[in-house]
Write an enzyme that holds these catalytic residues in place. Structure first.
Site, PDB file in Angstrom:
ATOM      1  N   ARG A  30       0.852  -1.104   0.007  1.00  0.00           N
ATOM      2  CA  ARG A  30      -0.132  -0.061   0.029  1.00  0.00           C
ATOM      3  C   ARG A  30       0.829   1.354   0.052  1.00  0.00           C
ATOM      4  O   ARG A  30       1.961   1.240   0.757  1.00  0.00           O
ATOM      5  CB  ARG A  30      -0.877  -0.052   1.374  1.00  0.00           C
ATOM      6  CG  ARG A  30      -1.879  -1.069   1.065  1.00  0.00           C
ATOM      7  CD  ARG A  30      -3.166  -0.874   1.875  1.00  0.00           C
ATOM      8  NE  ARG A  30      -3.973  -1.844   1.901  1.00  0.00           N
ATOM      9  CZ  ARG A  30      -5.053  -2.235   0.907  1.00  0.00           C
ATOM     10  NH1 ARG A  30      -5.051  -1.331  -0.129  1.00  0.00           N
ATOM     11  NH2 ARG A  30      -5.898  -3.122   0.994  1.00  0.00           N
ATOM     12  N   ASP A  31       0.509   2.259  -0.842  1.00  0.00           N
ATOM     13  CA  ASP A  31       1.111   3.636  -0.716  1.00  0.00           C
ATOM     14  C   ASP A  31       0.812   4.253   0.542  1.00  0.00           C
ATOM     15  O   ASP A  31      -0.263   4.099   1.011  1.00  0.00           O
ATOM     16  CB  ASP A  31       0.476   4.570  -2.132  1.00  0.00           C
ATOM     17  CG  ASP A  31       1.391   5.646  -2.011  1.00  0.00           C
ATOM     18  OD1 ASP A  31       1.475   6.437  -1.179  1.00  0.00           O
ATOM     19  OD2 ASP A  31       2.066   5.829  -3.341  1.00  0.00           O
ATOM     20  N   ILE A  32       1.874   4.754   0.969  1.00  0.00           N
ATOM     21  CA  ILE A  32       1.750   5.512   2.382  1.00  0.00           C
ATOM     22  C   ILE A  32       0.990   6.939   2.258  1.00  0.00           C
ATOM     23  O   ILE A  32       0.607   7.650   3.111  1.00  0.00           O
ATOM     24  CB  ILE A  32       3.078   5.624   3.225  1.00  0.00           C
ATOM     25  CG1 ILE A  32       3.971   6.585   2.403  1.00  0.00           C
ATOM     26  CG2 ILE A  32       3.716   4.183   3.517  1.00  0.00           C
ATOM     27  CD1 ILE A  32       5.338   6.895   3.338  1.00  0.00           C
ATOM     28  N   ASN A  88       5.435   6.213 -13.862  1.00  0.00           N
ATOM     29  CA  ASN A  88       6.214   7.464 -14.284  1.00  0.00           C
ATOM     30  C   ASN A  88       7.496   7.225 -14.418  1.00  0.00           C
ATOM     31  O   ASN A  88       8.363   6.548 -14.077  1.00  0.00           O
ATOM     32  CB  ASN A  88       5.980   8.551 -13.101  1.00  0.00           C
ATOM     33  CG  ASN A  88       4.604   8.895 -12.793  1.00  0.00           C
ATOM     34  OD1 ASN A  88       3.815   8.901 -13.295  1.00  0.00           O
ATOM     35  ND2 ASN A  88       4.310   8.735 -11.344  1.00  0.00           N
ATOM     36  N   GLU A  96       9.254  10.025  -8.330  1.00  0.00           N
ATOM     37  CA  GLU A  96       9.800  10.433  -7.087  1.00  0.00           C
ATOM     38  C   GLU A  96      11.077   9.313  -6.725  1.00  0.00           C
ATOM     39  O   GLU A  96      12.022   9.865  -6.025  1.00  0.00           O
ATOM     40  CB  GLU A  96       8.598  10.933  -6.089  1.00  0.00           C
ATOM     41  CG  GLU A  96       7.872  12.125  -6.501  1.00  0.00           C
ATOM     42  CD  GLU A  96       6.923  12.170  -5.413  1.00  0.00           C
ATOM     43  OE1 GLU A  96       6.460  11.586  -4.679  1.00  0.00           O
ATOM     44  OE2 GLU A  96       5.939  12.959  -5.945  1.00  0.00           O
ATOM     45  N   VAL A  97      10.642   8.113  -6.748  1.00  0.00           N
ATOM     46  CA  VAL A  97      11.387   7.060  -6.322  1.00  0.00           C
ATOM     47  C   VAL A  97      12.233   6.488  -7.650  1.00  0.00           C
ATOM     48  O   VAL A  97      11.467   5.890  -8.266  1.00  0.00           O
ATOM     49  CB  VAL A  97      10.835   6.186  -5.226  1.00  0.00           C
ATOM     50  CG1 VAL A  97      11.795   4.931  -4.904  1.00  0.00           C
ATOM     51  CG2 VAL A  97      10.111   6.738  -4.248  1.00  0.00           C
ATOM     52  N   HIS A 101       8.150   1.542 -11.020  1.00  0.00           N
ATOM     53  CA  HIS A 101       7.030   0.946  -9.924  1.00  0.00           C
ATOM     54  C   HIS A 101       5.790   1.478 -10.701  1.00  0.00           C
ATOM     55  O   HIS A 101       5.501   2.228 -11.402  1.00  0.00           O
ATOM     56  CB  HIS A 101       6.913   1.487  -8.596  1.00  0.00           C
ATOM     57  CG  HIS A 101       7.027   2.831  -8.469  1.00  0.00           C
ATOM     58  ND1 HIS A 101       8.063   3.739  -8.492  1.00  0.00           N
ATOM     59  CD2 HIS A 101       6.272   3.805  -8.090  1.00  0.00           C
ATOM     60  CE1 HIS A 101       8.000   4.820  -8.330  1.00  0.00           C
ATOM     61  NE2 HIS A 101       6.707   4.939  -7.964  1.00  0.00           N
ATOM     62  N   MET A 102       4.578   0.411 -10.485  1.00  0.00           N
ATOM     63  CA  MET A 102       3.398   0.686 -11.015  1.00  0.00           C
ATOM     64  C   MET A 102       2.454   1.186  -9.996  1.00  0.00           C
ATOM     65  O   MET A 102       2.526   0.318  -8.792  1.00  0.00           O
ATOM     66  CB  MET A 102       2.677  -0.580 -11.693  1.00  0.00           C
ATOM     67  CG  MET A 102       1.536  -0.619 -12.270  1.00  0.00           C
ATOM     68  SD  MET A 102       1.013  -2.125 -12.940  1.00  0.00           S
ATOM     69  CE  MET A 102       1.959  -2.053 -14.382  1.00  0.00           C
ATOM     70  N   HIS A 103       1.662   2.226 -10.010  1.00  0.00           N
ATOM     71  CA  HIS A 103       0.717   2.554  -9.178  1.00  0.00           C
ATOM     72  C   HIS A 103      -0.607   1.918  -9.561  1.00  0.00           C
ATOM     73  O   HIS A 103      -0.972   2.016 -10.977  1.00  0.00           O
ATOM     74  CB  HIS A 103       0.490   4.101  -9.144  1.00  0.00           C
ATOM     75  CG  HIS A 103       1.592   4.832  -8.651  1.00  0.00           C
ATOM     76  ND1 HIS A 103       1.642   5.365  -7.727  1.00  0.00           N
ATOM     77  CD2 HIS A 103       2.485   5.296  -9.334  1.00  0.00           C
ATOM     78  CE1 HIS A 103       2.716   6.026  -7.300  1.00  0.00           C
ATOM     79  NE2 HIS A 103       3.355   6.013  -8.467  1.00  0.00           N
TER      80      HIS A 103
END
Length: 116
Positions: A30-32, A88, A96-97, A101-103
């Site tokens: 989970r995204d924080i 992204n 940003e990181v 990664h896939m959201h």
């Protein structure tokens, strides 16, 4: 060699995260800072900084991102209504990181994209 990221530490379980899926190729958690009721990050376990760094040997792990996204969307009950998958690349793309990664976003109407 790419620098280690916070995602590398999550994959190794050195820092806490709500991990929803993990196998030998990918980890999902989970995204924080969620942008939707369901906001999950799915990352390859190997550090690939950006999409520009993808090589043919990464294809299996990157394909797994999509099959895991399908599973997690179904598990979250958002598959039927729909969801969005976002990756992204670099600063102008909103990355940003620097560990690709896939959201996976869903659970409400997300509206149209700026580009479409």
């Amino acid at each position: 060699m790419a620098e280690e990221t916070i995602f590398s530490k999550i994959i190794r379980k050195e820092i806490p995260a709500q991990i929803l899926y993990q196998d030998d190729l990918v980890t999902a958690f989970r995204d924080i800072n969620p942008k939707a009721p369901t906001h999950i990050l799915i990352v390859p376990n190997v550090l690939i900084p950006t999409v520009n760094d993808v090589e043919p040997e990464h294809e299996l792990a990157l394909g797994r991102l999509f099959t895991v996204a399908r599973k997690l969307a179904a598990d979250a009950g958002i598959a039927e209504d729909g969801y969005r998958l976002v990756m992204n690349c670099n600063r102008h793309g909103g990355q940003e990181v620097y560990h690709i990664h896939m959201h996976l976003l869903g659970g409400k109407s997300l509206g149209p994209l700026v580009c479409c």
